[in-house]
Design an enzyme around this catalytic site. Structure first.
Site, PDB file in Angstrom:
ATOM      1  N   THR A  78     -11.450   6.183   9.650  1.00  0.00           N
ATOM      2  CA  THR A  78     -10.124   6.655   9.273  1.00  0.00           C
ATOM      3  C   THR A  78     -10.237   7.428   7.968  1.00  0.00           C
ATOM      4  O   THR A  78     -11.043   7.095   7.089  1.00  0.00           O
ATOM      5  CB  THR A  78      -9.088   5.516   9.185  1.00  0.00           C
ATOM      6  OG1 THR A  78      -7.775   6.079   9.116  1.00  0.00           O
ATOM      7  CG2 THR A  78      -9.301   4.605   7.989  1.00  0.00           C
ATOM      8  N   CYS A 133      -2.730   3.871   1.162  1.00  0.00           N
ATOM      9  CA  CYS A 133      -2.920   3.117   2.411  1.00  0.00           C
ATOM     10  C   CYS A 133      -4.162   2.230   2.294  1.00  0.00           C
ATOM     11  O   CYS A 133      -5.031   2.474   1.469  1.00  0.00           O
ATOM     12  CB  CYS A 133      -3.108   4.067   3.587  1.00  0.00           C
ATOM     13  SG  CYS A 133      -1.678   5.093   3.955  1.00  0.00           S
ATOM     14  N   HIS A 146      -5.231   1.323   9.931  1.00  0.00           N
ATOM     15  CA  HIS A 146      -4.875   2.209   8.814  1.00  0.00           C
ATOM     16  C   HIS A 146      -3.435   1.877   8.432  1.00  0.00           C
ATOM     17  O   HIS A 146      -2.492   2.393   9.023  1.00  0.00           O
ATOM     18  CB  HIS A 146      -5.013   3.672   9.230  1.00  0.00           C
ATOM     19  CG  HIS A 146      -4.785   4.642   8.115  1.00  0.00           C
ATOM     20  ND1 HIS A 146      -5.575   5.745   7.962  1.00  0.00           N
ATOM     21  CD2 HIS A 146      -3.876   4.696   7.108  1.00  0.00           C
ATOM     22  CE1 HIS A 146      -5.151   6.440   6.911  1.00  0.00           C
ATOM     23  NE2 HIS A 146      -4.100   5.819   6.384  1.00  0.00           N
TER      24      HIS A 146
END
Length: 167
Positions: free
Chosen positions: A22, A28, A45
């Site tokens: 990712t 995040c 994610h």
């Protein structure tokens, strides 16, 4: 090795030989769950700490993407691994991300500390499932890309401003 991309707000599960990747983890958090005995792993994610309690225009609870929030993504990823045959006792977690992307703007309000809140929410979700966090690379003020190798459980972390790291 097959490379599988996990997009913003998603989670995916794969078995060896595959790699889950990712990109653009700013505030995040990338959460990996891995079973070294079966070589099955998953990556989420996570964008935000907690799914909102919302009601749609018809008076029904709104359905939110389960991969978007720490409060739902960790459990969903865990459930997916269990369905795939993983023994709960073998699962370990590694996490990365949760940067403070607004650190150059002076004192931040609590609402701007998204990365910090995401890290805390991920730890709470993992603790509720009794999954140990065996390694992490969190905080700071730079974004990351992470890749989970299912062959050995290594989490490779790259960033434009930091050296490559394996945890």
């Amino acid at each position: 090795m097959i490379k599988i991309t996990v997009n913003l707000g998603e989670y995916k599960v794969a078995s060896a030989p595959a790699s889950l990747i990712t990109h653009s983890l700013g505030s995040c958090v990338g959460v990996t769950l891995y079973d070294p005995t079966t070589k099955l792993g998953g990556l989420a994610h996570i964008m935000l700490p907690k799914a909102p309690d919302t009601i749609n225009c018809l008076g029904n609870p709104s359905i939110t993407p389960s991969g978007k929030y720490a409060s739902t993504a960790v459990r969903s990823l865990f459930d997916e691994l269990i369905k795939s045959g993983v023994n709960k006792k073998h699962i370990v977690a590694k996490i990365a991300g949760g940067a403070c992307m607004f650190s150059g703007f002076g004192n931040l309000s609590e609402n701007m500390k998204i990365g910090e809140k995401n890290i805390e929410a991920v730890h709470e979700s993992l603790a509720s499932l009794e999954i140990p966090v065996i390694s992490q690379d969190v905080g700071g003020n730079t974004g990351r890309t992470v890749e989970l190798r299912t062959t050995d459980g290594k989490l490779i972390i790259t960033s434009a401003f930091l050296p490559r790291k394996e945890i």
